[in-house]
Design an enzyme around this catalytic site. Structure first.
Site: not given
Ligand code: BES
Ligand code: ZN
Ligand code: MN
Length: 490
Positions: A258, A263, A270, A281, A340, A342, A344
């Site tokens: 990825k 992000d 966010k 990210d 968010d 994204e 996947r």
């Molecule tokens: N890149 C983030 C995951 C992440 C969050 C990594 C914080 C490190 C620290 C990912 O794209 C994301 O935003 N995931 C969300 C998923 C949710 C919306 C289901 C998350 O983990 O909050």
């Molecule tokens: Zn992300």
């Molecule tokens: Mn995200």
């Protein structure tokens, strides 16, 4: 940094620092050195300044010997590989504070497995000397220029030599991944990553790159991936790096990383606090490039394909909105309930594309969920897999090189949470975010053996030492090396 082995007279090899691992009871090499220094080592133990306690270090200046100083390091109670890393890292931290440009490691004091020990010494030396070189540059040149691993017997130096070569490749791969991770997102864009992939492939043997542009991805019907880059002025790239180290008929290991170069969350924006860290990210993609560099440097007899979907996730008038339905390359439709989630969405199309390489196995690496930090903290990467054997191999590879992962389940009860009223699936589930994210990916990986590493907690460090770690380059290099060896013997 140069790495060599030596088995010549210990007291005569010139070095700035001689590393002497020992407990409070001097081993035979420690005795030789002690004698040559008129009992300096034993008296420093007697004084209590050095107790031999695990990873304690103590420096003795010699003034007029071939070696300018001895760095003692305690080995008492060493039992696990984690202990060995603690010892090696403690020495390198102490060593790098001295003006030494070269060092001589007394491998014998550490243990028996010189190939493994030497590889850890090399990796640690490179990894601890890494410094962020500045924007758009490559890692700064470390002060420490030469590391010699000393063994008593000539045949042991052959094993150590192999270890040094491998550890050096891993260390350089980690540092490349870190440098890309640390580079700010206004520079490290999807186009920048594509250029970096080309640079790596041009510099290293047996690597080739292909870059798919948005038009190519549209032709392949990668509607899910393109829905993430829709709101960004930076065009998406699908970066493919191939390494050919074995015969063409040997099926490749495919790595999918990825690379969301920033992000923001998209329309599901966010919160502002700590958002700068979302430049990391793309660390999954960066680790894939680091590994491609490393397999080539280590000249492993194996075929590897790295696929890096690189996008920026931004809110905009033309960005994807919550509730939008997109169609993936696999034909399955996805209701984007949260923009968010994204990672996947880009991975699913890259994973469908991976099948084209008739893979032996596919492993994806992604900073996918914040939830993995809740489950495993920042110590351990999350591992999910549709194949028990593959999962076991990855766990033990991580254990072996102190880059550990832990497995979470992929059960149907979790998968059910992805149900959507408007598409084949939604892009978010309910609880257990790491597992539901992996269940989403699992719907696109049914044709092959697959594992997913969620490195959201381990790919970078926050706080005053903020920066990318280069994980899971060591874990996957260990896995690929083991695979390469079994290819050779079968
Ligand atoms: N890149 C983030 C995951 C992440 C969050 C990594 C914080 C490190 C620290 C990912 O794209 C994301 O935003 N995931 C969300 C998923 C949710 C919306 C289901 C998350 O983990 O909050
Ligand atoms: Zn992300
Ligand atoms: Mn995200």
């Amino acid at each position: 940094m140069k790495f060599n082995t030596s088995s010549s007279n210990l007291l005569k090899v010139k070095s700035d620092s001689l590393i002497l691992p020992t407990g409070s009871q001097l081993n035979s090499y420690a005795k030789i050195l002690d004698e040559s220094l008129d009992g300096a080592v034993s008296s420093i133990i007697q004084s209590g300044d050095f107790t031999g306690k695990l990873s304690q270090t103590c420096t003795i200046h010699t003034f007029n010997k071939a070696f300018q100083r001895i760095i003692l390091v305690g080995t008492e109670g060493v039992t696990s590989s984690q202990h060995y890393f603690a010892i090696i890292d403690a020495v390198n931290s102490a060593l790098l504070k001295t003006p030494s440009t070269n060092a001589l490691w007394l491998g014998e004091g550490l243990g028996e497995n010189h190939e493994w020990l030497a590889s850890m010494v090399a990796r640690s030396s490179l990894s601890l000397s890494y410094q962020y070189a500045g924007t758009g540059k490559y890692p700064a040149r470390p002060k420490l220029k030469k590391v010699v691993y000393w063994c008593h017997k000539k045949d042991q130096t052959i094993a150590a030599e192999k270890g040094l070569l491998f550890g050096k490749a891993v260390g350089n791969g980690m540092n490349l991944a870190r440098q890309l991770g640390n580079t700010p997102a206004n520079i490290c864009t999807p186009n920048f990553l594509a250029k970096e992939a080309k640079r790596v492939a041009n510099n290293m043997p047996n690597l080739t790159t292909t870059i798919l542009k948005e038009a190519d991805m549209r032709a392949l019907k990668m509607g899910s991936l393109l829905s993430v880059s829709a709101g960004s002025v930076e065009p998406a790239n699908l970066i493919i790096v191939k390494y050919k180290g074995a015969k063409t008929n040997v099926k490749p290991i495919v790595l999918v990383g990825k690379a969301v170069t920033f992000d923001t969350g998209g329309i599901s924006l966010k919160p502002g606090r700590g958002m700068d860290e979302m430049k990391f990210d793309m660390c999954g993609g960066a680790s894939v490039l680091g590994i491609m560099n490393a397999v080539s440097e280590a000249d492993l007899p194996v075929n590897v394909v790295g696929i890096i979907p690189a996008v920026e996730n931004m809110p905009a008038g033309n960005a994807t909105k919550p509730g939008d339905v997109v169609k993936s390359m696999s034909g399955q439709t996805i209701e984007v309930l949260n923009t968010d989630a994204e990672g996947r969405l880009i991975l699913c199309d890259a994973l469908t594309y991976a099948d084209k390489f008739k893979p032996e196995t596919v492993i994806d690496i992604a900073t996918l969920t914040g939830a993995v930090i809740g489950a495993l903290g920042k110590i351990t990467s999350g591992l999910l897999s549709n194949d028990d054997e593959l999962a076991t191999q990855l766990l033990s590879s991580g254990e072996h090189c102190d880059d550990r992962a832990w497995r979470l389940p992929l059960w149907e009860e979790y998968d059910k949470q992805l149900k959507s009223n408007f598409a084949d699936m939604a892009n978010i589930g309910g609880e257990a975010g790491t597992i539901t994210a992996a269940c989403f990916l699992a719907r696109f990986t049914k044709k092959y053996k697959w594992a997913h590493l969620d490195v959201a907690g381990t790919a970078w460090i926050s706080g005053p030492k903020k920066g990318a770690t280069g994980r899971p380059v060591p874990l996957l290099m260990e896995y690929i090396k083991t695979k390469a060896m079994s290819n050779q013997s079968s």
